[in-house]
Design a protein around this motif. Structure first.
Motif, mmCIF file in Angstrom:
data_model
loop_
_atom_site.group_PDB
_atom_site.id
_atom_site.type_symbol
_atom_site.label_atom_id
_atom_site.label_comp_id
_atom_site.label_asym_id
_atom_site.label_seq_id
_atom_site.Cartn_x
_atom_site.Cartn_y
_atom_site.Cartn_z
ATOM 1 N N ASP A 1 -29.440 -3.925 -43.604
ATOM 2 C CA ASP A 1 -28.305 -3.157 -44.107
ATOM 3 C C ASP A 1 -27.012 -3.914 -43.877
ATOM 4 O O ASP A 1 -26.919 -4.727 -42.952
ATOM 5 N N SER B 1 -24.894 -3.662 -54.164
ATOM 6 C CA SER B 1 -26.187 -3.021 -54.440
ATOM 7 C C SER B 1 -26.261 -1.623 -53.833
ATOM 8 O O SER B 1 -26.753 -0.684 -54.470
ATOM 9 N N THR B 2 -25.778 -1.465 -52.612
ATOM 10 C CA THR B 2 -25.826 -0.154 -51.956
ATOM 11 C C THR B 2 -24.898 0.813 -52.681
ATOM 12 O O THR B 2 -25.224 1.994 -52.854
ATOM 13 N N ALA C 1 -26.659 1.986 -55.704
ATOM 14 C CA ALA C 1 -27.652 3.013 -55.338
ATOM 15 C C ALA C 1 -26.953 4.351 -55.067
ATOM 16 O O ALA C 1 -27.439 5.417 -55.458
ATOM 17 N N CYS D 1 -32.782 5.031 -57.964
ATOM 18 C CA CYS D 1 -31.645 4.498 -57.194
ATOM 19 C C CYS D 1 -31.930 3.047 -56.800
ATOM 20 O O CYS D 1 -31.028 2.212 -56.777
ATOM 21 N N ILE D 2 -33.191 2.751 -56.507
ATOM 22 C CA ILE D 2 -33.553 1.378 -56.129
ATOM 23 C C ILE D 2 -33.448 0.451 -57.345
ATOM 24 O O ILE D 2 -33.010 -0.696 -57.227
ATOM 25 N N ALA E 1 -29.886 -0.406 -57.526
ATOM 26 C CA ALA E 1 -29.524 -1.342 -56.461
ATOM 27 C C ALA E 1 -30.013 -2.754 -56.793
ATOM 28 O O ALA E 1 -29.293 -3.745 -56.609
ATOM 29 N N ARG F 1 -33.772 -4.935 -47.677
ATOM 30 C CA ARG F 1 -32.615 -4.072 -47.917
ATOM 31 C C ARG F 1 -32.997 -2.687 -48.420
ATOM 32 O O ARG F 1 -32.174 -1.759 -48.361
ATOM 33 N N VAL F 2 -34.237 -2.538 -48.905
ATOM 34 C CA VAL F 2 -34.653 -1.230 -49.414
ATOM 35 C C VAL F 2 -34.476 -0.161 -48.326
ATOM 36 O O VAL F 2 -34.080 0.976 -48.614
ATOM 37 N N TRP G 1 -30.721 0.690 -48.342
ATOM 38 C CA TRP G 1 -30.389 1.497 -49.530
ATOM 39 C C TRP G 1 -30.839 2.941 -49.329
ATOM 40 O O TRP G 1 -30.079 3.878 -49.581
ATOM 41 N N HIS H 1 -28.838 4.850 -46.663
ATOM 42 C CA HIS H 1 -27.501 5.226 -47.151
ATOM 43 C C HIS H 1 -27.558 6.378 -48.153
ATOM 44 O O HIS H 1 -26.736 7.299 -48.091
#
Ligand code: CMC
Length: 378
Positions: A183, A189-190, A193, A206-207, A210, A339-340, A343, A346
């Motif tokens: 994160d 990207s976030t 998302a 949402c992914i 992102a 990072r998933v 994301w 968040h």
């Protein structure tokens, strides 16, 4: 009335968060209060999953629960695998990932539900390992392989990707990389998302949003671009000449350098550098790229340090990925694999605790009202 437009949404606070703290001046990064160095040294990625989604480091029982959900969730619908393997091998890896998550969004279309959101997030994290491993396998002309339960998520992922048991050093480096890329507050990207989640679109969609933002060379694509530079330079003897021609005279950006938030050395870059160095000591090819990177780092800091431009996380991460056996085209997907979690943490934080539709305004600067002219009169 004077209206200020915030280009690049710089310094706009889009939400509050209990997830990630960045001190860009002093080069500090913490997840839920824990320093990134401590997490890499003492925690596993599975512990981090619990920390990010549930707020605390897990006890033994909670950790086993997270591991249990992961191990039961590696399977993906058959259409995901068959689509990945039917795509031309030349396809872009992140594009393939977007496609895979698009299929999951179509098939599952899960609704937001406070009692199941976090468990669903853990399931999605497991499926991301399956998707990422199989994108590599499809592009390499190998057969599909679903990750199997093992000691860790990192081990299951590496074993499925390469079809062999990884070494302890490889597992540890993969685990560290997962933690380091988990994160980083609200980069493009976030934010993408979050925008999608604010409409209450499903987590898979949402992914996809992102991933679309991550794909660009100014964000997730930078590790590939940074490593490409080292390949282009070819030998440490060529580093000074390349830097002079390409960066100084050619005015190209040095990839893997600079950051919107960090105005000093990115703390993640330091850890990736240590990992890269450790692989370089045992592998001549890795050593070649490590030495080139170290020389370029010196030239970059000498040239740009006064403008507060230093190595970011992507400068050395590609060398670690290369040492683990990944081709360059997989680097951005490896970023996404990690990072998933960020994301998902968040968007869950946003939807569950502070939801509001994200709908900014644009300042109109076009023509005043005009008379419409039929096409014959234009
Ligand atoms: N090489 C040379 N000059 C640079 C660099 C660089 N890597 N980064 C910024 N600058 C200069 C830029 O030319 C500008 O100079 P001037 O004021 O003289 O015109 C000044 O620094 C400010 O640049 P900016 O683009 O307005 O600043 P930003 O906050 O938008 O930049 C950045 C952030 C990451 C887009 C930029 O540093 C960059 O393009 N870096 C290279 C790509 C890269 O490594 N990206 C990975 C970012 S970290 C991982 C992630 O978040 O995904």
């Amino acid at each position: 009335m004077s209206v200020e437009v915030s280009r690049g949404l710089e310094n706009v606070i889009i939400k509050t968060t209990g997830l990630t703290y960045i001190d860009g001046i002093n080069g500090i990064l913490r997840y839920r209060g824990y320093d990134i160095n401590d997490l890499v040294n003492y925690a596993s990625y599975e512990e981090l999953i619990h920390l990010m989604l549930y707020g605390e480091l897990p006890n033994r029982q909670q950790l086993n629960q997270v591991k249990g959900i992961i191990n039961e969730s590696f399977e993906v619908p058959e259409q995901v695998i068959s689509t990945i393997f039917s795509m031309p091998r030349s396809c872009d890896a992140i594009g393939m990932m977007e496609t895979a998550f698009g299929i999951l969004a179509s098939i599952y279309d899960p609704k937001w539900n406070k009692t199941t959101n976090k468990e669903l997030a853990v399931q999605i994290i497991a499926k991301t390992a399956t998707i990422t491993a199989n994108i590599y396998r499809a592009k390499e002309g190998l057969k599909p392989k679903i990750p199997e339960p093992s000691e860790s998520y990192a081990e299951s992922f590496l074993a499925a990707t390469f079809g062999k048991k990884p070494t302890q050093e490889e597992i540890k480096a993969m685990d560290a990389s997962l933690i380091l890329y988990t994160d980083h507050e609200v980069p493009a990207s976030t934010t993408a998302a979050l925008v999608a989640s604010s409409t209450l679109s499903d987590m898979y969609s949402c992914i996809v949003a992102a991933l679309a933002a991550l794909k660009g060379p100014l964000h997730g694509g930078a590790a590939e671009e940074a490593f490409k530079q080292f390949v282009e330079i070819g030998s440490v003897e060529n580093a000074d000449k390349w830097f002079e021609e390409k960066i100084i005279k050619g005015k190209s950006r040095l990839m893997g350098f600079g950051h919107r938030v960090y105005k000093t050395y990115d703390p993640r870059a330091k850890i990736f550098k240590t990992l890269a160095k450790s692989f370089a000591e045992k592998n001549e090819n890795v050593k070649k790229y490590y030495e080139i990177a170290e020389r370029i780092e010196k030239l970059g800091v000498d040239t740009f340090g006064s403008k507060h431009i230093y190595p970011n996380t992507d400068f050395y991460s590609g060398i670690v990925f290369y040492a683990l056996g990944f081709p360059r085209y997989m680097f951005t997907s490896l970023f996404a694999l990690s990072r998933v979690l960020g994301w998902l943490a968040h968007i869950i934080e946003y939807v569950e605790e502070q939801h509001r539709l994200i709908r900014p305004r644009a300042l109109y600067i076009g023509p005043e009202k005009r008379e419409f002219k039929p096409i014959e009169l234009r």
